[in-house]
Design an enzyme around this catalytic site. Structure first.
Site, PDB file in Angstrom:
ATOM      1  N   SER A   1       2.021   2.767  -2.539  1.00  0.00           N
ATOM      2  CA  SER A   1       1.351   1.929  -3.535  1.00  0.00           C
ATOM      3  C   SER A   1       1.244   0.517  -2.977  1.00  0.00           C
ATOM      4  CB  SER A   1       2.180   1.907  -4.817  1.00  0.00           C
ATOM      5  OG  SER A   1       3.444   1.315  -4.533  1.00  0.00           O
ATOM      6  N   LYS A   2       0.486  -0.307  -3.675  1.00  0.00           N
ATOM      7  CA  LYS A   2       0.306  -1.708  -3.262  1.00  0.00           C
ATOM      8  C   LYS A   2       1.670  -2.412  -3.222  1.00  0.00           C
ATOM      9  CE  LYS A   2      -2.695  -5.560  -4.757  1.00  0.00           C
ATOM     10  NZ  LYS A   2      -2.474  -6.423  -3.685  1.00  0.00           N
ATOM     11  N   ARG A   3       2.476  -2.176  -4.277  1.00  0.00           N
ATOM     12  CA  ARG A   3       3.775  -2.845  -4.381  1.00  0.00           C
ATOM     13  C   ARG A   3       4.695  -2.428  -3.240  1.00  0.00           C
ATOM     14  NH1 ARG A   3       8.239  -1.335  -6.555  1.00  0.00           N
ATOM     15  NH2 ARG A   3       7.285   0.555  -7.412  1.00  0.00           N
TER      16      ARG A   3
END
Length: 495
Positions: free
Chosen positions: A263-265
């Site tokens: 994911s982006k995070r």
């Protein structure tokens, strides 16, 4: 394979092109180009106007060009199946949604957002954890299946808002063959009555996708695993329209090194650039990223790892794509980048290194810079390292790396002093790598020490670092005056 292959990469312009999107585009491209006359189509799926991001389409086009994925048909490229932006194809979708209503495979729904929320709350209270609009709940809602015909006609005439929903059968097993996963089956009772046409007249992804893949004569749909759960709805629509569905292949997820989807995070916390734009701005070699992404879920079945785009086209096949997730190994990507940098001649790298040097406020001489590049090539991981790691070629080190200072011992100043003495006796023309090495041998012979006690502090003195390119050619390039000055400064500062 009979007939020519047509594939499409169909991103939504809702942000910068994600690295997973680039891999999907790459697999489509390799698949198309590996077949005679294969066509690679770019289609922009911009029907979700609320999430549209200005400049996102441009970013997608530029990213594909940078990676060498040349589009055969698409916006700005033309082709006989255009337009290639879904927002410019609106009328077509309406007509097909109405066709499904007429055939009894779809219906008008007039429920307000409040009524939909009430339905979900009611079902949650009665113990349904994931309530949806489906074969059971549709009969208690406000739609053309539950209202009298006259009432429906009146509402439509008065221009009230409505959506068109797919009428998913209550008990049916939907099976299809996935080119990567084999036969896949879904029970229709797990599906909701998908909205096909929204109240603003725009289609949802599902309707637009099926209609366009059919009208654009797409033969193979190669997309991410996250679309697998939507595939049964698409298969139903193909059946209702009486169309032959394209072959489908759902690619494995890209996983984070710490587990789970990238994911982006997660990417941010692990220092992995998540958008193609980041790789362009950080000046990665496009060939390295392409080679790396090709292997992120596929392999040719042997131990080879390095392939040009043409070789990848030759080798790529969907039956060698894995079903399981592929872990994004950033160190491996850097390894690829180092390889492709080293393959490039200094002549080709020069304009890029010069531009980076200028950004760093340096204005190196062309001939000098062209000598630095081959010397540094085996030490750098990314092109900017020529300047950041090689800064000492342009200016005296202002400070010495902490790690490097551990190499500075009690006898370092004495050994360097002896070496400087020998350098001062040399003429300019004999100041070359071979002779500089001989002088090192003389000093270590006189003091009866190994190479390390002199070479280590010498490197620290001239570069400020404990690592770097081959030492004596570096000193030769820096020249006599600079080298002596730097050694004497280090002796003074470090003692």
């Amino acid at each position: 394979m009979e007939g020519s292959v047509r594939v499409r990469f169909a991103p939504s312009p809702t942000g910068l092109l994600h690295i997973g999107g680039l891999r999907t585009a790459l697999y489509n491209y390799l698949f198309a180009k590996g077949h005679r006359d294969g066509v690679f189509v770019l289609r922009i799926e911009d029907t979700d106007q609320a999430r549209y991001v200005e400049g996102a389409e441009n970013d997608i086009v530029e990213s594909l060009e940078w990676a060498g994925l040349n589009v055969d048909e698409g916006p700005g490229k033309g082709g006989e199946f255009g337009p290639y932006r879904q927002s410019e194809r609106k009328e077509r979708y309406e007509q097909y949604a109405e066709q499904l209503v007429e055939q009894g495979h779809a219906y008008y729904a007039f429920d307000t957002p409040v009524e939909l929320e009430d339905m979900r709350e009611r079902l949650k209270k009665s113990g349904n954890p994931s309530p949806k609009y489906d074969a059971i709940t549709r009969m208690s809602m406000k739609n053309s299946l539950t209202l009298p015909r006259e009432e429906v006609d009146r509402i439509l005439e008065e221009g009230e808002e409505y959506v068109i929903r797919l009428k998913v059968p209550r008990r049916e097993t939907i099976r299809f063959e996935d080119e990567i996963r084999g036969f896949v089956s879904f029970e229709s009772k797990g599906l909701d009555d998908q909205v096909l046409l929204k109240s603003d007249g725009m289609p949802t992804y599902h309707l637009a996708n099926v209609v366009d893949d059919h009208l654009m004569e797409i033969t193979d749909v190669i997309r991410g695993e996250e679309w697998l759960s939507s595939a049964p709805k698409h298969i139903l629509m193909y059946e209702y329209f009486g169309w032959e569905p394209p072959r489908m292949a759902h690619l494995p997820l890209i996983m984070s090194p710490s587990g789970g989807k990238l994911s982006k995070r997660k990417a941010e916390s692990e220092g992995i650039p998540i958008n193609t734009r980041d790789y362009i701005e950080q000046e990665f070699e496009p060939e390295a990223l392409v080679n790396f992404l090709a292997y992120l879920g596929w392999s040719p079945g042997d131990d080879s790892e390095l392939h040009t785009m043409d070789e990848l086209i030759e080798l790529f096949a969907l039956d060698r794509v894995s079903k399981g997730g592929a872990v994004f190994d950033y160190k491996k990507l850097i390894w690829y980048n180092e390889h492709y940098l080293r393959e490039k001649p200094a002549e080709q790298l020069y304009p890029r290194v010069k531009a980076i040097a200028e950004e760093h406020g340096l204005s190196p001489d062309e001939a000098y810079l062209k000598e630095i590049i081959p010397l540094m090539k085996d030490r750098v991981s990314k092109i900017e390292d020529f300047v950041t790691m090689g800064r000492f070629f342009f200016e005296d080190p202002e400070e010495y790396e902490e790690q490097a200072l551990k190499k500075w011992k009690d006898n370092s100043a004495e050994l360097l002093g002896a070496y400087v003495g020998k350098l001062k006796e040399m003429d300019e023309e004999e100041f070359e790598a071979g002779k500089l090495k001989d002088k090192i041998k003389e000093v270590i012979g006189e003091y009866d020490v190994g190479f390390g006690p002199l070479m280590m502090p010498l490197r620290v003195a001239v570069s400020g670092m404990g690592y770097g390119p081959d030492l004596t050619p570096t000193i030769e390039l820096l020249g006599k005056e600079t080298t002596i000055r730097r050694i004497e400064t280090a002796i003074k500062r470090l003692g």
